[in-house]
Design a protein around this motif. Sequence first.
Motif, mmCIF file in Angstrom:
data_model
loop_
_atom_site.group_PDB
_atom_site.id
_atom_site.type_symbol
_atom_site.label_atom_id
_atom_site.label_comp_id
_atom_site.label_asym_id
_atom_site.label_seq_id
_atom_site.Cartn_x
_atom_site.Cartn_y
_atom_site.Cartn_z
ATOM 1 N N VAL A 30 -0.622 -0.518 -4.435
ATOM 2 C CA VAL A 30 -1.863 0.235 -4.541
ATOM 3 C C VAL A 30 -1.497 1.679 -4.221
ATOM 4 O O VAL A 30 -1.043 1.981 -3.110
ATOM 5 N N THR A 79 -9.124 -2.488 -2.124
ATOM 6 C CA THR A 79 -8.453 -2.679 -3.411
ATOM 7 C C THR A 79 -7.210 -3.541 -3.262
ATOM 8 O O THR A 79 -6.902 -4.365 -4.133
ATOM 9 N N ARG A 118 -8.739 5.680 2.413
ATOM 10 C CA ARG A 118 -7.954 4.580 2.982
ATOM 11 C C ARG A 118 -8.723 3.265 3.041
ATOM 12 O O ARG A 118 -8.155 2.198 2.805
ATOM 13 N N ILE A 177 0.854 -1.182 0.000
ATOM 14 C CA ILE A 177 0.000 0.000 0.000
ATOM 15 C C ILE A 177 0.894 1.236 0.000
ATOM 16 O O ILE A 177 1.653 1.469 0.943
ATOM 17 N N ILE A 184 -8.764 1.848 -0.371
ATOM 18 C CA ILE A 184 -7.436 1.349 -0.726
ATOM 19 C C ILE A 184 -7.194 -0.018 -0.094
ATOM 20 O O ILE A 184 -6.632 -0.923 -0.718
ATOM 21 N N VAL A 233 -5.444 4.628 -7.174
ATOM 22 C CA VAL A 233 -6.757 4.935 -6.610
ATOM 23 C C VAL A 233 -6.901 6.454 -6.503
ATOM 24 O O VAL A 233 -6.047 7.114 -5.897
ATOM 25 N N PRO A 262 -2.251 5.712 -3.942
ATOM 26 C CA PRO A 262 -3.122 6.897 -3.940
ATOM 27 C C PRO A 262 -2.610 7.899 -4.978
ATOM 28 O O PRO A 262 -1.404 8.132 -5.071
#
Length: 354
Positions: free
Chosen positions: A176, A311, A305, A163, A308, A332, A178
């Motif tokens: 993943v 995902t 969050r 992440i 995420i 994302v 942002p």
Amino acid sequence: MTTQRRERAPRQADVARLAGVSQSAVSRVIGGDPEAAARIPEDTRRRILDAVKELGYVPNLSARKLRNKTNRLLGVHTFEPVFPHARENFYFEFLLGIEERAEEIGYDLVLFTSTGASDGRRRVYRDGTNRLNVADGTVLLGVATDKADLARLWQEGYPFIHIGRRDVPGADIPCVIPDYFGITGDIAGRLAALGHRHVAYLREHLEMEPYEDRRRGYADAVERLGLIDRSPGFRGEIGLDDAWLDELARGPETAVVAESERLAEALRHGLRERGREVPADLSVVVLEGIGPDASLRWEHLDIPRKEIGRTAIDALVAIVDDPAARSESVVVPCSIVDGDSTAPPAPKEPAPHA
């Protein structure tokens, strides 16, 4: 003689994109498990099968064989402690999304919390052993990421997803991500639409990929929109000092983008000492979430969050099901939360203390 470029075979990710579904949904429909497929709505199954036919997708039989040997157990490894204050912690909603999505698709979770080393850092490997191997694959998150561990996991082929963007030399780490680049550009665009032309940037001391993305997004927007930024932060200097506060109080700047609530609060306090107010004299947007005790309802960047976390589980299951997908990252979108800290620029009168 003409050489034709060989195109790669379609993957589960391509089927998912065409059908407008998650990779885990594709995997359950074509994975040979009738019970798992039955949990997918009929119209979704039809879209997936139509996409399979259109793309000519052929399931990876070796990946399916591997999948049938899994124990439907996914791991979560954090590179720093998140308990006992997880609810107040930045990671809490990530964990909520991870748990929620895993439960929906029938996976159990194991949280790896005892991999700390003597220096206080959490590592994946101890005594040369990957302690994540008990799980079919693992979601990794944390600020203090050990990139050597990430590189080794990648080289060994262990299924994982991180992440947050991480650049690891020699390894195409699946993440993943942002979309900090895009949303920071949108924030600068929103200020420009209000009429701001002279802007400034307040920079934190952190040097990590998420902050690099914010800074690139802002710099790109400044150039693209024809804005003027003469701030130390835009040149790479950290923090906010009295000299720059004096300049902001009397100079042409009418808007500031701050990387943290801490910097925004320091700016507001310093401006007030100089007879200036937010947003009457200077608009401010913050590039992170805002705490419940903020002195002002700051306009700010919002990181989804929980989404995420969800995902990340879908992406991880796709990698477990199809190892060929392990190099694919997912971006994302983020959003802007309206606040009371921005307004159209007003003519700047001389500062009372000037």
